[in-house]
Motif scaffolding. Structure first.
Motif, short mmCIF file in Angstrom:
data_model
loop_
_atom_site.label_atom_id
_atom_site.label_comp_id
_atom_site.label_asym_id
_atom_site.label_seq_id
_atom_site.Cartn_x
_atom_site.Cartn_y
_atom_site.Cartn_z
N LEU A 248 -5.24 8.62 2.97
CA LEU A 248 -5.31 9.82 2.15
C LEU A 248 -5.17 11.03 3.06
CD1 LEU A 248 -8.45 9.18 -0.14
CD2 LEU A 248 -6.07 8.56 -0.60
N THR A 249 -4.33 11.98 2.65
CA THR A 249 -4.22 13.26 3.36
C THR A 249 -4.44 14.37 2.34
OG1 THR A 249 -2.63 12.38 4.97
CG2 THR A 249 -2.77 14.78 4.73
N ALA A 250 -5.50 15.15 2.54
CA ALA A 250 -5.82 16.25 1.63
C ALA A 250 -5.40 17.56 2.28
CB ALA A 250 -7.31 16.27 1.32
N VAL A 251 -4.53 18.30 1.61
CA VAL A 251 -4.09 19.61 2.08
C VAL A 251 -4.78 20.66 1.20
CG1 VAL A 251 -2.13 21.12 2.50
CG2 VAL A 251 -1.87 18.64 2.77
N ALA A 252 -5.72 21.40 1.79
CA ALA A 252 -6.54 22.34 1.03
C ALA A 252 -7.13 21.67 -0.20
CB ALA A 252 -5.72 23.57 0.61
N LYS B 2 0.83 -1.19 0.00
CA LYS B 2 0.00 0.00 0.00
C LYS B 2 0.87 1.25 0.00
CE LYS B 2 -3.76 -2.12 2.69
NZ LYS B 2 -4.65 -1.96 3.87
N VAL B 3 0.23 2.40 -0.21
CA VAL B 3 0.92 3.68 -0.13
C VAL B 3 0.08 4.64 0.71
CG1 VAL B 3 2.12 3.46 -2.34
CG2 VAL B 3 -0.16 4.52 -2.25
N ASN B 4 0.74 5.63 1.29
CA ASN B 4 0.09 6.78 1.89
C ASN B 4 0.10 7.90 0.84
OD1 ASN B 4 -0.31 5.88 4.72
ND2 ASN B 4 1.93 5.77 4.73
N LEU B 5 -1.05 8.45 0.52
CA LEU B 5 -1.16 9.48 -0.50
C LEU B 5 -1.43 10.84 0.12
CD1 LEU B 5 -3.36 7.51 -3.06
CD2 LEU B 5 -0.97 8.16 -3.38
N ILE C 282 -6.08 11.98 -5.43
CA ILE C 282 -5.68 10.82 -4.62
C ILE C 282 -6.90 10.02 -4.20
CG2 ILE C 282 -3.53 11.91 -3.84
CD1 ILE C 282 -4.88 12.46 -1.14
N ARG C 283 -8.05 10.69 -4.05
CA ARG C 283 -9.27 9.95 -3.70
C ARG C 283 -9.68 9.03 -4.84
NH1 ARG C 283 -14.75 9.45 -2.58
NH2 ARG C 283 -15.73 11.09 -3.82
N TYR C 284 -9.35 9.40 -6.07
CA TYR C 284 -9.64 8.54 -7.22
C TYR C 284 -8.96 7.18 -7.05
CZ TYR C 284 -9.87 6.84 -12.05
OH TYR C 284 -10.11 6.08 -13.17
N ILE C 285 -7.75 7.17 -6.51
CA ILE C 285 -7.04 5.90 -6.29
C ILE C 285 -7.79 5.05 -5.29
CG2 ILE C 285 -4.82 4.83 -5.73
CD1 ILE C 285 -4.81 6.69 -8.19
#
Length: 324
Positions: A142-146, A115-118, A128-131
């Motif tokens: 998943l980490t979303a920045v703004a 796995k990966v951290n996105l 990244i949510r598409y993945i």
């Protein structure tokens, strides 16, 4: 620090120095010969994804500019295995997502990880949510920045303004975006302003989220579910500043767009605060503009604002403590 970038398995090396290599596939791995701690040493590798008009790196390490300025080398020095992905500066979430998926597969092949951290900034959030949507088994977090998780009204307003749309198409799609792909060594990447704006608009984001619902995106301005039923962890943060450094003239200029669209300053200059929420909201009112959040341009920020580089280091440690 003597850092180097390893190119991916399927990449054609375009330019190499003692510290840098570029791959046609766009994937870059940043490592350090001087690891000072294991503070950011996560179980799974971390893959960064840039936003609209973004890039992995313009130029080379000795004379170039990273999108996540100084962030990846710092994480590498603190034990993380980190990669920068490269997708189209202007494209739909689906097109960018498919480009990113190829690079996620490459990271998995290179590292042997499952796995990966996105981590994605701005349009990188939905990308990244598409993945997670198409390959959740490959995603640890998943980490979303703004992240434009619910879109930006700035995009809706540009779509509905023929003059602004035409001007941005000329400057953005035909000049800035192609020049960006050339400078980052991947001129073959497609670009479409129309598809990009549609994806990050509030209207387009609502349609995307209705098609691909997730409990990680809250219906209000609160937190979403941190861990969803597929086992993926979710985090987010953003700023709410429009002017932090008068020397940062580019940032100052673009950070006036959201206040015009929303008629308020509850945003980072491009994205409304509540629209960025995903999973565990770490904080949503940093004294940062949209570009400050990735330490641009060249690290210019408010005098007493938090260091963006340290925020990513802390997030890597948070992932580590969560077993990711």
């Amino acid at each position: 620090m003597n850092s180097k970038i390893k190119v991916g398995l399927f990449g054609l090396i375009l330019g190499v120095t003692s510290t840098t290599g570029f791959a046609k596939a766009g994937l870059q791995e940043v490592t350090s010969n001087f690891v000072i701690s294991d503070y950011a040493k996560t179980k799974y590798p971390i893959v960064f994804n840039h936003g609209m008009f973004g890039f992995s790196r313009l130029g080379v390490s000795t004379f170039g500019l990273d999108y996540f300025y100084q962030v990846l080398p710092d994480l590498a020095r603190n034990g993380a295995k980190v990669f920068a992905s490269q997708v189209s500066p202007l494209e739909s979430t689906e097109v960018r997502g498919e480009q990113l998926l190829q690079q996620v597969d490459e990271v998995l092949a290179l590292t042997g990880s499952k796995k990966v951290n996105l981590i994605g900034h701005s349009h990188g959030g939905p990308t990244i949510r598409y993945i997670e949507i198409v390959a959740p088994e490959k995603v640890a977090s998943l980490t979303a920045v703004a992240g434009t998780m619910k879109g930006s009204k700035v995009a809706d307003d540009i779509i509905n303004n023929n003059g602004a749309n035409a001007l941005l198409k000329i400057v953005g799609e035909y000049i800035v975006a192609p020049l960006t792909t050339i400078l980052e060594g991947n001129p073959g990447l497609p670009n479409s302003l129309d598809r990009s704006l549609a994806s990050i608009s509030e209207k387009g984001s609502a349609e995307f989220n209705a098609k691909h619902p997730t409990a990680a995106i809250p219906t209000d301005c609160g937190n979403g579910e941190k861990i969803t039923s597929n086992g993926v962890y979710h985090y987010s943060w953003t700023g709410t500043a429009q002017l932090t450094n008068v020397l940062d003239v580019v940032d100052v200029a673009i950070s006036q767009l959201a206040p015009l669209s929303y008629k308020n300053k509850d945003n980072d200059g491009l994205v409304n605060r509540c629209n960025t929420h995903l999973g565990q909201v770490i904080r949503d009112n940093y004294n940062q503009t949209h570009l400050d959040e990735v330490n641009q341009i060249l690290g210019l920020k408010a005098l007493f604002a938090p260091d963006p580089v340290s925020l990513y280091r802390q997030q890597a440690n948070r992932l580590k403590l969560d077993g990711l």
